[in-house]
Scaffold this motif. Structure first.
Motif, PDB file in Angstrom:
ATOM      1  N   ALA A 100       0.608  -1.217   0.026  1.00  0.00           N
ATOM      2  CA  ALA A 100      -0.437  -0.211  -0.208  1.00  0.00           C
ATOM      3  C   ALA A 100       0.348   1.052  -0.147  1.00  0.00           C
ATOM      4  O   ALA A 100       0.694   2.390  -0.539  1.00  0.00           O
ATOM      5  N   ASN A 101       2.401   1.542   0.855  1.00  0.00           N
ATOM      6  CA  ASN A 101       3.188   2.140   0.691  1.00  0.00           C
ATOM      7  C   ASN A 101       3.937   2.747  -0.498  1.00  0.00           C
ATOM      8  O   ASN A 101       4.452   3.671  -0.820  1.00  0.00           O
ATOM      9  N   PHE A 102       4.611   1.315  -1.061  1.00  0.00           N
ATOM     10  CA  PHE A 102       4.733   1.183  -1.745  1.00  0.00           C
ATOM     11  C   PHE A 102       4.455   1.487  -2.852  1.00  0.00           C
ATOM     12  O   PHE A 102       5.464   2.522  -3.631  1.00  0.00           O
TER      13      PHE A 102
ATOM     14  N   ALA B 197      -0.474   5.818   0.397  1.00  0.00           N
ATOM     15  CA  ALA B 197      -1.884   4.829   1.507  1.00  0.00           C
ATOM     16  C   ALA B 197      -1.489   5.899   2.618  1.00  0.00           C
ATOM     17  O   ALA B 197      -0.069   6.537   3.647  1.00  0.00           O
ATOM     18  N   ASN B 198      -2.409   6.211   3.638  1.00  0.00           N
ATOM     19  CA  ASN B 198      -2.632   5.975   4.898  1.00  0.00           C
ATOM     20  C   ASN B 198      -2.921   4.717   5.369  1.00  0.00           C
ATOM     21  O   ASN B 198      -3.644   4.394   5.113  1.00  0.00           O
ATOM     22  N   VAL B 199      -1.888   4.512   5.989  1.00  0.00           N
ATOM     23  CA  VAL B 199      -2.306   2.505   7.125  1.00  0.00           C
ATOM     24  C   VAL B 199      -3.040   3.073   8.187  1.00  0.00           C
ATOM     25  O   VAL B 199      -1.528   3.577   9.366  1.00  0.00           O
ATOM     26  N   LEU B 200      -3.863   2.786   8.821  1.00  0.00           N
ATOM     27  CA  LEU B 200      -3.875   3.427  10.348  1.00  0.00           C
ATOM     28  C   LEU B 200      -4.432   1.613  10.726  1.00  0.00           C
ATOM     29  O   LEU B 200      -4.750   0.647  10.399  1.00  0.00           O
ATOM     30  N   GLU B 201      -4.616   1.997  12.523  1.00  0.00           N
ATOM     31  CA  GLU B 201      -4.678   0.019  13.198  1.00  0.00           C
ATOM     32  C   GLU B 201      -5.584   0.809  14.504  1.00  0.00           C
ATOM     33  O   GLU B 201      -5.975   1.889  14.519  1.00  0.00           O
ATOM     34  N   GLY B 202      -6.064  -0.151  13.909  1.00  0.00           N
ATOM     35  CA  GLY B 202      -7.140  -0.135  15.474  1.00  0.00           C
ATOM     36  C   GLY B 202      -7.633  -1.688  15.900  1.00  0.00           C
ATOM     37  O   GLY B 202      -6.710  -3.303  15.640  1.00  0.00           O
ATOM     38  N   ILE B 203      -8.809  -2.133  16.676  1.00  0.00           N
ATOM     39  CA  ILE B 203      -9.300  -2.854  17.216  1.00  0.00           C
ATOM     40  C   ILE B 203     -10.430  -4.053  16.342  1.00  0.00           C
ATOM     41  O   ILE B 203     -11.657  -2.452  16.582  1.00  0.00           O
TER      42      ILE B 203
ATOM     43  N   PHE C 272      -5.509  -1.514   8.520  1.00  0.00           N
ATOM     44  CA  PHE C 272      -6.611  -1.122   6.714  1.00  0.00           C
ATOM     45  C   PHE C 272      -5.426   0.707   6.212  1.00  0.00           C
ATOM     46  O   PHE C 272      -5.376   1.411   7.400  1.00  0.00           O
ATOM     47  N   ALA C 273      -6.231   0.433   5.181  1.00  0.00           N
ATOM     48  CA  ALA C 273      -5.612   1.693   4.126  1.00  0.00           C
ATOM     49  C   ALA C 273      -6.556   2.122   3.584  1.00  0.00           C
ATOM     50  O   ALA C 273      -7.476   1.767   3.064  1.00  0.00           O
ATOM     51  N   ILE C 274      -6.250   3.529   3.439  1.00  0.00           N
ATOM     52  CA  ILE C 274      -6.829   3.963   1.839  1.00  0.00           C
ATOM     53  C   ILE C 274      -5.989   5.297   1.588  1.00  0.00           C
ATOM     54  O   ILE C 274      -5.359   5.928   1.938  1.00  0.00           O
TER      55      ILE C 274
ATOM     56  N   LEU D 169      -7.921  -3.552   3.997  1.00  0.00           N
ATOM     57  CA  LEU D 169      -8.171  -4.605   5.377  1.00  0.00           C
ATOM     58  C   LEU D 169      -6.575  -5.464   4.856  1.00  0.00           C
ATOM     59  O   LEU D 169      -6.454  -5.644   3.424  1.00  0.00           O
ATOM     60  N   VAL D 170      -5.704  -5.028   5.558  1.00  0.00           N
ATOM     61  CA  VAL D 170      -4.167  -5.410   4.821  1.00  0.00           C
ATOM     62  C   VAL D 170      -3.270  -6.295   5.810  1.00  0.00           C
ATOM     63  O   VAL D 170      -3.768  -6.084   7.039  1.00  0.00           O
TER      64      VAL D 170
END
Length: 246
Positions: free
Chosen positions: A121-123, A127-133, A168-170, A243-244
């Motif tokens: 996603a970043n390469f 992209a923004n990659v966010l972390e959560g539960i 997850f990425a956006i 979802l990544v």
């Protein structure tokens, strides 16, 4: 002689056929190397960052030329590059490698829209990659708890176990900012940290409650300019989330 002349014409150096190597620029020497390979008429051609020495305008022109040549010659090109735009624009199929291992393989559109990992996603693209539960599934959607609040993301495969950490990425271009975020399915308040002007677009660095960082890209023309320190709404449509893996 005919084959040499054809190869030089392919790389737009036909008029330089009698020039000394010392009289060629670095970019012209790079194109001679391409012509030398074409003159051999190989069945497979390996190109390891062949346009690296060229200026931006000529590099883009040569990208188009190489694509046309590949179709005209009818041979496979294995093209190695660290340039994301070059990889996306030139390839029929991309292999993303990370530390010597294949991270993901597929068509450019498929990999860009559905990266399998945070690295991909970043390469490829921004992209923004966010972390959560993970909290619970609702049909084809997953409810995720972030430090800034609750978000919904799209599910393309088996849902994670409730309580599991997820990423997850956006894409930066899929985030909505300010008034444009009013009808976004997921919306948060954020503070602008920095603004960068790139000509056709501006990129804003944002911070959500809880410290998560986002980058948002939008066209420079037709949108009001936002200042660092300003608080704005930021949001996205659930369909633009992926979802990544970690």
């Amino acid at each position: 002689r005919k084959r040499v002349a054809e190869a030089l014409d392919m790389v737009r150096l036909g008029q330089f056929h009698d020039r000394s190597v010392r009289g060629l620029s670095g970019g012209e020497q790079q194109r001679v190397a391409l012509a030398r390979a074409f003159a051999l008429r190989p069945s497979v051609l390996l190109l390891d960052e062949p346009l690296g020495a060229l200026d931006l305008k000529l590099r883009r022109e040569m990208q188009l030329e190489l694509k046309s040549l590949q179709r005209a010659l009818g041979i496979a090109f294995v093209y190695v590059t660290h340039d994301q735009d070059e990889a996306l624009s030139m390839s029929d199929r991309i292999i993303v490698m990370n530390r010597g291992r294949i991270e993901q393989e597929g068509a450019p559109e498929e990999i860009y829209a559905h990266p399998a990992s945070a690295f991909t996603a970043n390469f490829l693209g921004d992209a923004n990659v966010l972390e959560g539960i993970a909290e619970a599934t609702e049909g084809s959607r997953l409810r995720v708890r972030l430090a800034a609040g609750t978000a919904m993301i799209a599910l393309a495969a088996t849902a994670p176990t409730p309580g599991a950490a997820v990423r997850f990425a956006i894409r930066t271009e899929n985030l909505r900012l300010g008034e444009a975020a009013a009808d976004a399915e997921c919306r948060f308040s954020a503070r602008i940290i920095a603004e960068t002007f790139y000509g056709a677009f501006r990129e804003y660095a944002l911070e959500l409650d809880g410290g998560a960082r986002l980058r948002v890209r939008r066209l420079a023309q037709g949108a009001p300019r936002l200042a660092p320190g300003q608080t704005v709404a930021v949001g996205w449509q659930i369909e633009h989330t992926v979802l990544v893996s970690a």
